[in-house]
Design an enzyme around this catalytic site. Structure first.
Site, PDB file in Angstrom:
ATOM      1  N   ASN A  13       0.956  -0.886   0.221  1.00  0.00           N
ATOM      2  CA  ASN A  13      -0.078   0.034   0.449  1.00  0.00           C
ATOM      3  C   ASN A  13       1.059   1.149   0.373  1.00  0.00           C
ATOM      4  OD1 ASN A  13      -1.601   2.265   0.709  1.00  0.00           O
ATOM      5  ND2 ASN A  13      -2.130   1.377   2.792  1.00  0.00           N
ATOM      6  N   LYS A  15       0.324   4.093  -0.100  1.00  0.00           N
ATOM      7  CA  LYS A  15      -0.763   5.278   0.207  1.00  0.00           C
ATOM      8  C   LYS A  15      -0.748   6.847  -0.340  1.00  0.00           C
ATOM      9  CE  LYS A  15      -0.055   3.113   4.762  1.00  0.00           C
ATOM     10  NZ  LYS A  15      -0.009   3.323   6.532  1.00  0.00           N
ATOM     11  N   HIS A  99      -9.584   1.416   5.186  1.00  0.00           N
ATOM     12  CA  HIS A  99      -7.848   1.462   6.256  1.00  0.00           C
ATOM     13  C   HIS A  99      -8.151   2.246   7.077  1.00  0.00           C
ATOM     14  CE1 HIS A  99      -3.833   3.101   6.773  1.00  0.00           C
ATOM     15  NE2 HIS A  99      -3.773   1.192   6.294  1.00  0.00           N
ATOM     16  N   GLU A 101      -6.707   4.480   8.063  1.00  0.00           N
ATOM     17  CA  GLU A 101      -6.769   6.334   8.414  1.00  0.00           C
ATOM     18  C   GLU A 101      -7.529   6.524   6.876  1.00  0.00           C
ATOM     19  OE1 GLU A 101      -3.332   5.475   5.995  1.00  0.00           O
ATOM     20  OE2 GLU A 101      -2.211   4.581   7.511  1.00  0.00           O
ATOM     21  N   GLU A 171      -4.945  -5.264  10.553  1.00  0.00           N
ATOM     22  CA  GLU A 171      -3.920  -4.026  10.854  1.00  0.00           C
ATOM     23  C   GLU A 171      -4.122  -3.767  12.097  1.00  0.00           C
ATOM     24  OE1 GLU A 171      -2.484  -2.572   6.713  1.00  0.00           O
ATOM     25  OE2 GLU A 171      -3.899  -1.998   7.722  1.00  0.00           O
ATOM     26  N   GLY A 177       2.267   1.942  11.231  1.00  0.00           N
ATOM     27  CA  GLY A 177       3.769   3.389  11.080  1.00  0.00           C
ATOM     28  C   GLY A 177       4.660   3.485  12.346  1.00  0.00           C
ATOM     29  N   SER A 217       3.829  -2.019  10.114  1.00  0.00           N
ATOM     30  CA  SER A 217       5.010  -2.215  10.191  1.00  0.00           C
ATOM     31  C   SER A 217       5.611  -3.270  10.177  1.00  0.00           C
ATOM     32  CB  SER A 217       5.916  -1.752  12.132  1.00  0.00           C
ATOM     33  OG  SER A 217       5.742  -0.087  12.285  1.00  0.00           O
TER      34      SER A 217
HETATM   35  P1  13P Z   1       3.565   0.543   7.807  1.00  0.00           P
HETATM   36  O1  13P Z   1       3.519  -0.453   7.369  1.00  0.00           O
HETATM   37  O2  13P Z   1       3.818   2.325   7.093  1.00  0.00           O
HETATM   38  O3  13P Z   1       2.943  -0.104   9.059  1.00  0.00           O
HETATM   39  O4  13P Z   1       1.607   0.526   7.344  1.00  0.00           O
HETATM   40  C1  13P Z   1       0.922   0.072   7.374  1.00  0.00           C
HETATM   41  C2  13P Z   1      -0.305  -0.441   6.667  1.00  0.00           C
HETATM   42  O5  13P Z   1      -0.831   0.918   7.165  1.00  0.00           O
HETATM   43  C3  13P Z   1      -0.726  -1.133   5.670  1.00  0.00           C
HETATM   44  O6  13P Z   1      -1.980  -0.562   4.493  1.00  0.00           O
END
Ligand code: 13P
Length: 262
Positions: A13, A15, A99, A101, A171, A177, A217
């Site tokens: 992803n 982002k 997601h 976010e 997740e 992150g 992560s």
């Molecule tokens: P990170 O791997 O940067 O922690 O992000 C995970 C994520 O949100 C994948 O959709």
């Protein structure tokens, strides 16, 4: 959905990262190195603007393309939104829905997640539905309650047949992150809970073939231990998917874990 649970599924992803030239550089590097991880199922999930150019690079490869979001209406006065058929048109066969976010910054709820999944599936898009608990929910032992509600409401009204085209991505929000990863045992506990939810609601056949990804992560150094767990079928990777070398290393570690699992 044209991928199988018998191989690790590694989805990147991206982002809000990568201009078109940057996306092309990255995807060309991934494509070049993908022959080293032929058995892994790779999905790249660029921002909307790079979808079609990335798809063009991947046309003669088995790497899949996904989008990060979708709207449920087909067309109309919905400024800023993108429909399922527009995603199909751009070459996507997967779409991330809900997601954390999107839930946190853009007001998405289990109800909007459900509407989005229901609009995506009939067009031939497979949905990657994201769920996960906050740090506070984990500390107050509300993890399974939260996961259960997200599954119940997010999947409301879907049939067993529909579930063949739904991937669940667990997740934990506190691991996204942050550099904090769930331990393999913590992740497996939730994955097993998700699989049991699918058994109870859709039966054994659907549940045993359902793809459940872990995200938060994920990097080359922790992939093996996570993917060696029985109910973890792959990874949804954020930061570490922005670099071809680390994305491919994650796939290599995933394949190694799968060799052990067989
Ligand atoms: P990170 O791997 O940067 O922690 O992000 C995970 C994520 O949100 C994948 O959709």
């Amino acid at each position: 959905m044209n991928i199988s649970i018998n191989n690790p599924i590694i989805a990147g992803n991206w982002k809000l990262h990568k201009t078109i030239p940057e996306a092309l550089d990255l995807v060309k590097d991934i494509k070049k190195a993908a022959s080293e991880v032929e058995k892994a199922e790779l999905i790249v999930i660029p921002p909307f603007t790079a979808l079609a150019p990335v798809r063009d690079v991947l046309e003669d490869s088995k790497i899949h393309v996904g989008a990060q979001n979708v709207y449920w209406e087909e067309k109309g006065a919905y400024t800023g939104e993108v429909s399922p058929s527009m995603l199909m048109d751009a070459g996507c066969r997967f779409v991330v829905i809900g997601h954390s976010e999107r839930r946190q910054y853009f007001g998405e709820t289990n109800e909007t997640v459900n509407r989005k999944i229901k609009s995506a599936l009939p067009h031939g898009l497979a949905a990657i539905m994201c769920i996960g608990e906050t740090q506070e929910e984990r500390e107050s032992e509300k993890t399974t309650e939260k996961i259960n509600r997200q599954l119940e409401e997010g999947l409301e009204g879907l049939t067993a047949g529909d579930l063949e085209n739904v991937i669940i991505a667990y997740e934990p929000i506190w691991a996204i992150g942050t550099g904090l990863t769930a331990t393999p045992e913590q992740a497996e506990e939730v994955h097993a809970f998700i699989r049991e939810f699918l058994v109870q609601n859709y039966g054994n056949d659907i549940a045993s073939c359902a793809i459940i990804l872990y995200g938060g992560s994920v990097k080359p150094a922790n992939t093996y231990d996570l993917l060696a767990q029985k109910n973890i079928n792959g990874a949804l990777v954020g930061g570490a998917s922005l670099d071809a070398e680390s994305f491919i290393q994650i796939a290599k570690q995933g394949l190694k874990a799968y060799e052990e699992k067989k």
